[in-house]
Write a protein that holds these residues in place. Structure first.
Motif, PDB file in Angstrom:
ATOM      1  N   ASP A  24      11.281  54.060  10.354  1.00  0.00           N
ATOM      2  CA  ASP A  24      11.991  53.563   9.180  1.00  0.00           C
ATOM      3  C   ASP A  24      11.839  52.042   9.193  1.00  0.00           C
ATOM      4  OD1 ASP A  24      13.674  52.861   7.107  1.00  0.00           O
ATOM      5  OD2 ASP A  24      15.423  53.933   7.895  1.00  0.00           O
ATOM      6  N   PHE A  25      10.662  51.593   8.773  1.00  0.00           N
ATOM      7  CA  PHE A  25      10.316  50.182   8.888  1.00  0.00           C
ATOM      8  C   PHE A  25      11.144  49.293   7.968  1.00  0.00           C
ATOM      9  CE2 PHE A  25       6.264  52.283  10.250  1.00  0.00           C
ATOM     10  CZ  PHE A  25       6.452  52.021  11.603  1.00  0.00           C
ATOM     11  N   GLU A  26      11.546  49.806   6.842  1.00  0.00           N
ATOM     12  CA  GLU A  26      12.400  49.023   5.937  1.00  0.00           C
ATOM     13  C   GLU A  26      13.721  48.688   6.623  1.00  0.00           C
ATOM     14  OE1 GLU A  26      13.522  46.905   2.612  1.00  0.00           O
ATOM     15  OE2 GLU A  26      11.560  47.804   2.988  1.00  0.00           O
ATOM     16  N   LEU A  56       6.880  44.020  15.238  1.00  0.00           N
ATOM     17  CA  LEU A  56       6.986  45.012  14.168  1.00  0.00           C
ATOM     18  C   LEU A  56       5.848  44.852  13.162  1.00  0.00           C
ATOM     19  CD1 LEU A  56       8.477  47.386  12.902  1.00  0.00           C
ATOM     20  CD2 LEU A  56       9.938  45.728  11.719  1.00  0.00           C
ATOM     21  N   ALA A  57       5.549  43.622  12.795  1.00  0.00           N
ATOM     22  CA  ALA A  57       4.440  43.378  11.861  1.00  0.00           C
ATOM     23  C   ALA A  57       3.125  43.879  12.463  1.00  0.00           C
ATOM     24  CB  ALA A  57       4.353  41.893  11.521  1.00  0.00           C
ATOM     25  N   TRP A  58       2.924  43.623  13.748  1.00  0.00           N
ATOM     26  CA  TRP A  58       1.710  44.087  14.422  1.00  0.00           C
ATOM     27  C   TRP A  58       1.655  45.610  14.431  1.00  0.00           C
ATOM     28  CZ3 TRP A  58      -2.711  41.942  15.849  1.00  0.00           C
ATOM     29  CH2 TRP A  58      -3.554  42.676  16.671  1.00  0.00           C
ATOM     30  N   ARG A  59       2.776  46.236  14.739  1.00  0.00           N
ATOM     31  CA  ARG A  59       2.831  47.709  14.768  1.00  0.00           C
ATOM     32  C   ARG A  59       2.480  48.305  13.408  1.00  0.00           C
ATOM     33  NH1 ARG A  59       7.934  51.656  16.142  1.00  0.00           N
ATOM     34  NH2 ARG A  59       6.766  53.576  15.771  1.00  0.00           N
ATOM     35  N   GLU A  65       1.783  39.337   7.427  1.00  0.00           N
ATOM     36  CA  GLU A  65       3.055  39.007   8.073  1.00  0.00           C
ATOM     37  C   GLU A  65       2.823  38.469   9.484  1.00  0.00           C
ATOM     38  OE1 GLU A  65       6.972  38.304   8.257  1.00  0.00           O
ATOM     39  OE2 GLU A  65       6.214  39.399   6.530  1.00  0.00           O
ATOM     40  N   VAL A  66       1.864  39.047  10.200  1.00  0.00           N
ATOM     41  CA  VAL A  66       1.561  38.578  11.557  1.00  0.00           C
ATOM     42  C   VAL A  66       1.122  37.122  11.522  1.00  0.00           C
ATOM     43  CG1 VAL A  66      -0.065  38.781  13.496  1.00  0.00           C
ATOM     44  CG2 VAL A  66       1.000  40.835  12.547  1.00  0.00           C
ATOM     45  N   ILE A  67       0.130  36.818  10.691  1.00  0.00           N
ATOM     46  CA  ILE A  67      -0.469  35.491  10.713  1.00  0.00           C
ATOM     47  C   ILE A  67       0.332  34.479   9.903  1.00  0.00           C
ATOM     48  CG2 ILE A  67      -2.519  34.170  10.045  1.00  0.00           C
ATOM     49  CD1 ILE A  67      -4.108  36.610  11.037  1.00  0.00           C
ATOM     50  N   ALA A  68       0.650  34.811   8.672  1.00  0.00           N
ATOM     51  CA  ALA A  68       1.335  33.851   7.799  1.00  0.00           C
ATOM     52  C   ALA A  68       2.817  33.716   8.129  1.00  0.00           C
ATOM     53  CB  ALA A  68       1.178  34.269   6.337  1.00  0.00           C
ATOM     54  N   GLY A  69       3.384  34.728   8.734  1.00  0.00           N
ATOM     55  CA  GLY A  69       4.821  34.687   8.971  1.00  0.00           C
ATOM     56  C   GLY A  69       5.230  34.540  10.406  1.00  0.00           C
TER      57      GLY A  69
END
Length: 115
Positions: A24-26, A56-59, A65-69
């Motif tokens: 439930d990623f949200e 979580l972004a990587w998963r 999200e990984v790079i920019a965030g």
């Protein structure tokens, strides 16, 4: 970090872990954003929140999200919090929020922070 804030911070991290395990990623992102707000003025908690967001972004293979965030934010969270922690506007911590954008802090979190 006040003990009560730390307890709620840890509870949100647990919620995020449980939600992610259930895919439930949200719900996981919401819990991590809440943890981020709670921990944003503490160097270690702020860094921990971004580290969990990065994982979580990587998963999810959300490379934007990984790079920019999260990658840059995880690296900068500690030093920027030391320098500006008390002066920064509280935010959710995701890549989809611009640095200059002000966010509304959920009322229950604001009450915890005000204690």
């Amino acid at each position: 970090m006040k003990a009560i804030v730390k307890d709620y911070f840890k509870a949100e991290l647990c919620k995020a872990k449980t939600a992610a395990a259930e895919r439930d990623f949200e719900a996981a992102w919401i819990a991590l954003q809440r943890a981020h707000i709670l921990g944003q003025t503490d160097e270690i908690a702020h860094t921990v929140a971004h580290w969990h967001m990065l994982k979580l972004a990587w998963r999810q293979r959300d490379f934007r999200e990984v790079i920019a965030g999260q990658l840059i934010q995880t690296l900068l969270a500690f030093p920027l919090t030391v320098l500006f922690g008390q002066m920064r506007a509280l935010r959710g911590g995701r890549a989809n929020v611009k640095g200059s954008e002000r966010m509304t802090v959920p009322e229950d979190i604001q009450q915890i922070l005000n204690q």
